[in-house]
Scaffold this motif. Structure first.
Motif, PDB file in Angstrom:
ATOM      1  N   SER A 100       0.820  -1.206   0.007  1.00 31.71           N
ATOM      2  CA  SER A 100      -0.007  -0.314   0.038  1.00 31.71           C
ATOM      3  C   SER A 100       0.916   1.075   0.108  1.00 31.71           C
ATOM      4  CB  SER A 100      -0.980   0.151   1.440  1.00 31.71           C
ATOM      5  OG  SER A 100      -1.652   1.036   1.473  1.00 31.71           O
ATOM      6  N   ASP A 243      -2.640   6.562  -2.716  1.00 35.40           N
ATOM      7  CA  ASP A 243      -1.961   5.702  -3.057  1.00 35.40           C
ATOM      8  C   ASP A 243      -1.112   4.844  -3.302  1.00 35.40           C
ATOM      9  OD1 ASP A 243      -3.693   3.571  -2.607  1.00 35.40           O
ATOM     10  OD2 ASP A 243      -2.792   3.058  -0.307  1.00 35.40           O
ATOM     11  N   ASP A 245      -0.707   1.627  -3.782  1.00 36.34           N
ATOM     12  CA  ASP A 245      -1.704   0.350  -4.086  1.00 36.34           C
ATOM     13  C   ASP A 245      -3.425   0.657  -5.000  1.00 36.34           C
ATOM     14  OD1 ASP A 245      -2.993   0.214  -2.129  1.00 36.34           O
ATOM     15  OD2 ASP A 245      -3.551  -1.458  -1.646  1.00 36.34           O
ATOM     16  N   ASP A 247      -6.199   2.417  -3.631  1.00 35.65           N
ATOM     17  CA  ASP A 247      -7.795   2.245  -2.826  1.00 35.65           C
ATOM     18  C   ASP A 247      -7.946   3.425  -2.042  1.00 35.65           C
ATOM     19  OD1 ASP A 247      -5.512   1.621  -1.289  1.00 35.65           O
ATOM     20  OD2 ASP A 247      -6.454   0.101  -0.199  1.00 35.65           O
ATOM     21  N   ARG A 248      -6.639   3.751  -2.063  1.00 34.70           N
ATOM     22  CA  ARG A 248      -7.398   5.297  -1.114  1.00 34.70           C
ATOM     23  C   ARG A 248      -7.363   6.514  -2.086  1.00 34.70           C
ATOM     24  NH1 ARG A 248      -4.970   6.336   3.370  1.00 34.70           N
ATOM     25  NH2 ARG A 248      -2.873   5.207   2.949  1.00 34.70           N
TER      26      ARG A 248
END
Ligand code: MG
Length: 459
Positions: A100, A243, A245, A247-248
């Motif tokens: 992440s 971020d 990876d 996802d955010r």
């Protein structure tokens, strides 16, 4: 028995705690578990942009193949892209190799179930059990698995997003977006998506590079000085960063103001419940601005324990219309049940287009709260008793309107709330307090810290 999985999969420093031997063993344990139910499982594997990905991907693949699972390598993709692929292509499981937002020398593994959600705690515990007891069931020589490659994942995912938002409404606005992918996996998706949404774009750090040359991958204000400056400089409508990876996502308004994740989360909740109310799900730590907007729309709120897989599963069970965490992890059930930054970008643009408002105007409409956070020490063996006693004793307190023991102890007071959460790794409690007024938030935190300290002394 040892513990490998944390809140977000297994993470560690490459070739130290995150090494091939461990990951090979995890692959064998994982394969052993899936094979109990499915004779010839298909497992999709994707990675973020880190330098150690090939090493870990090959190690976990070898373990899965040894148990007789077939592996489908989908290449470098964001975590939500892998999750969407697993569900849409009907794979039996998925692996994403990522750490992440952690620094480049870290890496990790996250497991995905057949429905695209992250592994439950129970599945992770099962894998750990098989791993530590070394109860691997390997396949005979004729049935060892095979690797195949599929490069359709990114297009499949973008198509999914385009079906879930009003593309024409967004296109008509011709938004100018400054996109900062932080050299992460989002670089392979977000530019393509913005092009399909008819946006004018300014790109920052949109080349995947596992050394993260642009900036630290955690989307905090101090890491985003270039983006924050760039948005007003080029007169863009919005700035966004993903971020590592992807996802955010965290947003910057047209004036160059960093928008904290609690505000975007509340914005998403407000528009998801606007027409027909519905259930919105978020952890107990989330700001009351989320509750306020949902209640105003006659929606229902469910507070869960901390952790996005927990939020996602409650959303499925309760048929929620929206959910997520205040770190920029928004979950849109019309797309899938996981944190999804590319979907968040499309959705925020859709809200701006439909409401015909600037991002700063939309954020101004979200109620404002002040938060005060402190840590306090408490021996691990006392934590449980302290929380139980505090909950019991405060139920009689007339200042306390409601006591919530979902995750730690949360006390709803007449002018705010306070939450006492035990750390899983340190002998401390985290005390969060929220109120409309900053001094009040501080006062609440300190009052309940003192009450808890007195309790610890007595126990
Ligand atoms: Mg992430």
């Amino acid at each position: 028995m040892g513990k490998l999985f944390g809140t977000n999969g297994i993470r560690g420093v490459v070739n130290k705690d995150m090494n091939c031997d461990l990951v090979l063993g995890i692959g064998k344990a994982w394969g052993t578990l899936i094979k109990r139910k499915i004779p010839k499982p298909k497992v999709a594997i994707g990675t973020d942009a880190r330098l150690s990905n090939d090493m870990l991907k090959n190690a976990i693949s070898a373990g899965l193949l040894a148990t007789g699972c077939d592996v489908i390598d989908v290449g470098v993709v964001p975590t939500p892209t892998l999750q969407y692929t697993v569900r849409e292509k009907g794979f039996d499981s998925g692996v994403i190799i990522t750490a992440s937002h952690n620094p480049p020398h870290f890496n990790g593994i996250k497991g995905v179930a057949a429905d695209g959600t992250e592994f439950t705690k129970e599945v992770e515990d099962e894998i750990e059990k098989i791993y530590f007891e070394k109860k691997f069931v390997l396949s005979d020589w004729k049935n060892v698995g095979k690797v195949s490659f599929w490069n359709g994942s990114i297009d499949l995912y973008i198509e999914g997003i385009l079906k879930a938002v009003d593309v024409n409404k967004i296109k008509n606005k011709k938004f100018h977006v400054v996109l900062d992918c932080g050299n992460g996996a989002g670089s392979l998706v977000a530019p393509k998506l913005l092009e399909k949404l008819g946006c004018k774009t300014t790109y920052l750090f949109c080349e995947p590079d596992g050394t993260f040359p642009g900036h630290n991958s955690e989307p905090l204000p101090e890491n985003l000085t270039v983006l924050i400056k760039k948005v007003p400089e080029v007169n863009a409508d919005i700035g966004v960063v993903q971020d590592g990876d992807a996802d955010r996502a965290i947003f910057i308004d047209e004036k160059g103001t960093y928008i904290w994740g609690d505000k975007t989360l509340a914005l998403g909740a407000k528009y998801a419940t606007k027409e027909n109310g519905g259930v919105a799900v978020t952890p107990v730590t989330t700001s009351s601005c989320f509750d306020d907007v949902v209640l105003k729309n006659k929606g229902k709120i469910i507070h869960t324990a901390v952790g996005s897989p927990i939020v996602a599963r409650v959303m499925i069970k309760e048929k929620a219309v929206f959910g997520g965490e205040e770190n920029g992890g928004l979950i849109f059930p019309e797309m899938q049940y996981c944190r999804d930054s590319a979907m968040s970008i499309a959705k925020i643009l859709e809200i701006m287009a439909k409401e015909n408002k600037k991002l700063s105007e939309l954020i101004d409409e979200i109620p404002k709260y002040e938060v005060y956070k402190i840590k306090m020490s408490c021996p691990d063996d006392k934590k449980e008793t302290v929380m139980k006693t505090l909950a019991k004793q405060t139920k009689k307190d007339k200042n306390v309107k409601q006591v919530d023991e979902t995750d730690g102890v949360k006390l709803y007071l007449k002018d705010g709330w306070v939450l006492l959460r035990p750390s899983g790794t340190e002998p401390i409690f985290r005390v969060y307090a929220e109120s409309k007024d900053k001094t009040k938030a501080e006062e609440i935190a300190l009052t309940y810290k003192k009450i808890t300290e007195d309790l610890i002394k007595k126990i």
